[in-house]
Scaffold this motif. Sequence first.
Motif, mmCIF file in Angstrom:
data_model
loop_
_atom_site.group_PDB
_atom_site.id
_atom_site.type_symbol
_atom_site.label_atom_id
_atom_site.label_comp_id
_atom_site.label_asym_id
_atom_site.label_seq_id
_atom_site.Cartn_x
_atom_site.Cartn_y
_atom_site.Cartn_z
ATOM 1 N N VAL A 22 7.907 0.030 -6.388
ATOM 2 C CA VAL A 22 7.726 -1.498 -6.481
ATOM 3 C C VAL A 22 8.969 -2.283 -5.790
ATOM 4 C CG1 VAL A 22 7.255 -3.473 -7.704
ATOM 5 C CG2 VAL A 22 6.509 -1.514 -8.409
ATOM 6 N N ARG A 23 8.976 -3.024 -4.837
ATOM 7 C CA ARG A 23 10.006 -3.866 -4.293
ATOM 8 C C ARG A 23 9.621 -5.067 -3.935
ATOM 9 N NH1 ARG A 23 11.433 -0.197 0.669
ATOM 10 N NH2 ARG A 23 9.168 -0.404 1.149
ATOM 11 N N GLY A 24 10.439 -6.031 -3.730
ATOM 12 C CA GLY A 24 10.175 -7.325 -3.509
ATOM 13 C C GLY A 24 11.101 -8.602 -3.978
ATOM 14 N N ARG A 25 10.675 -9.599 -3.679
ATOM 15 C CA ARG A 25 11.727 -10.753 -4.333
ATOM 16 C C ARG A 25 10.667 -11.683 -4.944
ATOM 17 N NH1 ARG A 25 16.491 -13.230 -3.248
ATOM 18 N NH2 ARG A 25 16.868 -11.490 -1.726
ATOM 19 N N LEU A 26 11.009 -11.924 -6.310
ATOM 20 C CA LEU A 26 10.200 -12.671 -7.202
ATOM 21 C C LEU A 26 10.960 -14.203 -7.297
ATOM 22 C CD1 LEU A 26 8.687 -10.487 -9.488
ATOM 23 C CD2 LEU A 26 7.529 -11.179 -7.766
ATOM 24 N N ALA A 27 10.537 -15.309 -7.386
ATOM 25 C CA ALA A 27 11.052 -16.715 -7.689
ATOM 26 C C ALA A 27 10.310 -17.064 -9.125
ATOM 27 C CB ALA A 27 10.794 -17.572 -6.613
ATOM 28 N N VAL A 28 11.058 -16.740 -10.028
ATOM 29 C CA VAL A 28 10.784 -17.133 -11.535
ATOM 30 C C VAL A 28 11.163 -18.600 -11.905
ATOM 31 C CG1 VAL A 28 10.821 -16.384 -13.881
ATOM 32 C CG2 VAL A 28 10.669 -14.920 -11.591
ATOM 33 N N ALA A 36 0.899 -1.115 0.002
ATOM 34 C CA ALA A 36 -0.125 -0.018 -0.027
ATOM 35 C C ALA A 36 0.983 1.145 0.087
ATOM 36 C CB ALA A 36 -0.912 -0.081 1.204
ATOM 37 N N VAL A 37 1.999 1.308 0.858
ATOM 38 C CA VAL A 37 2.818 2.404 0.876
ATOM 39 C C VAL A 37 3.591 2.554 -0.300
ATOM 40 C CG1 VAL A 37 4.700 3.552 2.146
ATOM 41 C CG2 VAL A 37 3.011 2.471 3.357
ATOM 42 N N ASP A 38 4.082 1.472 -0.920
ATOM 43 C CA ASP A 38 4.732 1.483 -2.268
ATOM 44 C C ASP A 38 3.818 2.156 -3.338
ATOM 45 O OD1 ASP A 38 7.011 0.388 -0.926
ATOM 46 O OD2 ASP A 38 7.074 -1.766 -1.825
ATOM 47 N N ASP A 39 2.857 1.741 -3.574
ATOM 48 C CA ASP A 39 1.699 2.149 -4.227
ATOM 49 C C ASP A 39 1.592 3.638 -4.281
ATOM 50 O OD1 ASP A 39 1.277 -0.309 -5.260
ATOM 51 O OD2 ASP A 39 -0.657 -0.585 -4.470
ATOM 52 N N VAL A 40 1.461 4.055 -2.920
ATOM 53 C CA VAL A 40 1.329 5.628 -2.919
ATOM 54 C C VAL A 40 2.784 6.215 -3.474
ATOM 55 C CG1 VAL A 40 1.335 7.240 -1.062
ATOM 56 C CG2 VAL A 40 -0.296 5.684 -0.967
ATOM 57 N N VAL A 62 3.043 -18.862 -16.303
ATOM 58 C CA VAL A 62 1.737 -19.356 -15.370
ATOM 59 C C VAL A 62 2.017 -18.641 -14.145
ATOM 60 C CG1 VAL A 62 1.085 -21.358 -16.601
ATOM 61 C CG2 VAL A 62 2.723 -21.346 -14.934
ATOM 62 N N TRP A 63 0.825 -18.320 -13.408
ATOM 63 C CA TRP A 63 1.042 -17.822 -11.920
ATOM 64 C C TRP A 63 -0.115 -17.620 -11.301
ATOM 65 C CZ3 TRP A 63 0.815 -14.952 -16.756
ATOM 66 C CH2 TRP A 63 -0.119 -14.190 -16.908
ATOM 67 N N LYS A 64 -0.181 -17.497 -10.097
ATOM 68 C CA LYS A 64 -1.458 -17.597 -9.338
ATOM 69 C C LYS A 64 -2.456 -16.349 -9.630
ATOM 70 C CE LYS A 64 -1.588 -19.837 -5.288
ATOM 71 N NZ LYS A 64 -1.453 -20.303 -3.872
ATOM 72 N N PRO A 65 -3.488 -16.371 -9.304
ATOM 73 C CA PRO A 65 -4.323 -15.190 -9.600
ATOM 74 C C PRO A 65 -4.126 -14.202 -8.357
ATOM 75 C CG PRO A 65 -5.820 -17.037 -9.629
ATOM 76 C CD PRO A 65 -4.399 -17.265 -9.334
ATOM 77 N N ALA A 66 -4.453 -12.845 -8.698
ATOM 78 C CA ALA A 66 -4.115 -11.800 -7.574
ATOM 79 C C ALA A 66 -2.575 -11.739 -7.562
ATOM 80 C CB ALA A 66 -4.846 -12.220 -6.254
ATOM 81 N N PRO A 67 -1.853 -11.476 -8.517
ATOM 82 C CA PRO A 67 -0.185 -11.283 -8.284
ATOM 83 C C PRO A 67 -0.228 -9.969 -7.646
ATOM 84 C CG PRO A 67 -1.161 -10.374 -10.419
ATOM 85 C CD PRO A 67 -2.058 -11.084 -9.876
ATOM 86 N N SER A 68 1.245 -10.079 -6.849
ATOM 87 C CA SER A 68 1.596 -8.739 -6.229
ATOM 88 C C SER A 68 2.037 -7.764 -7.024
ATOM 89 C CB SER A 68 2.836 -9.167 -5.316
ATOM 90 O OG SER A 68 4.016 -9.579 -6.123
ATOM 91 N N PRO A 69 2.073 -6.712 -6.540
ATOM 92 C CA PRO A 69 2.504 -5.566 -7.449
ATOM 93 C C PRO A 69 4.059 -5.717 -7.917
ATOM 94 C CG PRO A 69 1.882 -4.330 -5.261
ATOM 95 C CD PRO A 69 1.951 -6.179 -5.108
ATOM 96 N N ALA A 70 4.761 -6.348 -7.456
ATOM 97 C CA ALA A 70 5.943 -6.673 -8.108
ATOM 98 C C ALA A 70 5.806 -7.516 -9.345
ATOM 99 C CB ALA A 70 7.065 -7.296 -7.130
ATOM 100 N N LEU A 71 5.040 -8.712 -8.990
ATOM 101 C CA LEU A 71 4.722 -9.488 -10.146
ATOM 102 C C LEU A 71 3.954 -9.006 -11.265
ATOM 103 C CD1 LEU A 71 4.733 -12.207 -11.458
ATOM 104 C CD2 LEU A 71 3.056 -13.037 -9.927
ATOM 105 N N ALA A 73 13.957 -0.980 -14.402
ATOM 106 C CA ALA A 73 12.819 -0.098 -14.175
ATOM 107 C C ALA A 73 12.485 0.092 -12.641
ATOM 108 C CB ALA A 73 11.636 -0.363 -14.969
ATOM 109 N N HIS A 74 12.849 -1.214 -11.891
ATOM 110 C CA HIS A 74 12.338 -1.400 -10.566
ATOM 111 C C HIS A 74 13.711 -2.070 -9.915
ATOM 112 C CE1 HIS A 74 8.348 -0.268 -11.614
ATOM 113 N NE2 HIS A 74 8.517 -1.148 -12.509
ATOM 114 N N PRO A 75 14.666 -1.150 -9.524
ATOM 115 C CA PRO A 75 15.862 -2.107 -8.774
ATOM 116 C C PRO A 75 15.443 -2.653 -7.421
ATOM 117 C CG PRO A 75 16.555 0.194 -9.512
ATOM 118 C CD PRO A 75 14.896 0.067 -9.953
ATOM 119 N N GLY A 76 14.443 -2.381 -7.070
ATOM 120 C CA GLY A 76 14.164 -2.738 -5.673
ATOM 121 C C GLY A 76 13.488 -4.163 -5.831
#
Length: 291
Positions: free
Chosen positions: A89-95, A81-85, A269-278, A116-119
């Motif tokens: 965009v931050r986080g760790r994605l396992a691909v 929520a804070v990142d959206d404001v 493929v990914w699960k529905p409702a992805p995170s902002p990073a995804l 685009a998103h070093p975080g």
Amino acid sequence: MELRHLEYFVAVAEEANFTRAAKRVHISQPGISAQIRQLESELGAELFDRSSRVATLTTAGEAALPHARATLAAAAAVRDAVDDVNQLVRGRLAVGMVTACTVTPLFDALAACRGAHPGIVFDLVEDNSDRLVDRVRAGTLDLALVGVAERPPAELSSLTVVSERLVAAVPSGHPLTASPAVPLSELCNQPLICLPAGTGVRTVLDRNCAAQAVTASVAMQASAPDAVADLARRGLGVAVLSESMAASYPDLASIPIADAALEAVLALVWKPAPSPALREFLDHARRAFMP
């Protein structure tokens, strides 16, 4: 009690193994064991039964797990929520991606998203398609590029990259090159060189054979298309690959399989409702795969 303690607890509970959990959260095995001991000391109860190689939840652990997951999810929601404001965009994605399958657009998307998103930090995992899909379902992978038969799993969100038929790949002069196409029943009488069970191409071959009640004569299998092609190049059998895979080996003749109707699909493929990073990564992936 700190959030990282809960993260380590959930990792051990889901992996049922301290060593695998340590790799997942990027700390040492002694380190995660010490952190879990500290959490247990604060809670006044053991969370895991350590009497065997499998880390099994105790009754206290079973009671704590859903609350730990909920707490981590709430913390992530606060950050999102804070990142959206802040338009961050931050986080760790396992691909995940299919073993030994170099797909340039996927790497382009990873590079563009990270630029685009070093975080955002990416962890890239290789495995066969069946296990990658299972890991996406379980939530241990955020997204995977997989090969499947005909269509991606219905319960997952997906982006189909390519859908194509299988071909037989042989050296010039092979008897199969005398015909414009080979029936599946005739192909199955040849010694075949295939990708292993659990890969998309192999699943498509097996399902096509099952539909026509024929049995493939698999003489050899290898986990990488390059190895499959090289074995065929040496005359050890007929390679079965997708059209785009076979196109990478111009010294081999690609022969359509006349009646193998089921197609090989390469999809994200990914699960529905992805995170902002995804969500951000998916935007870059769509541009990379479908410019």
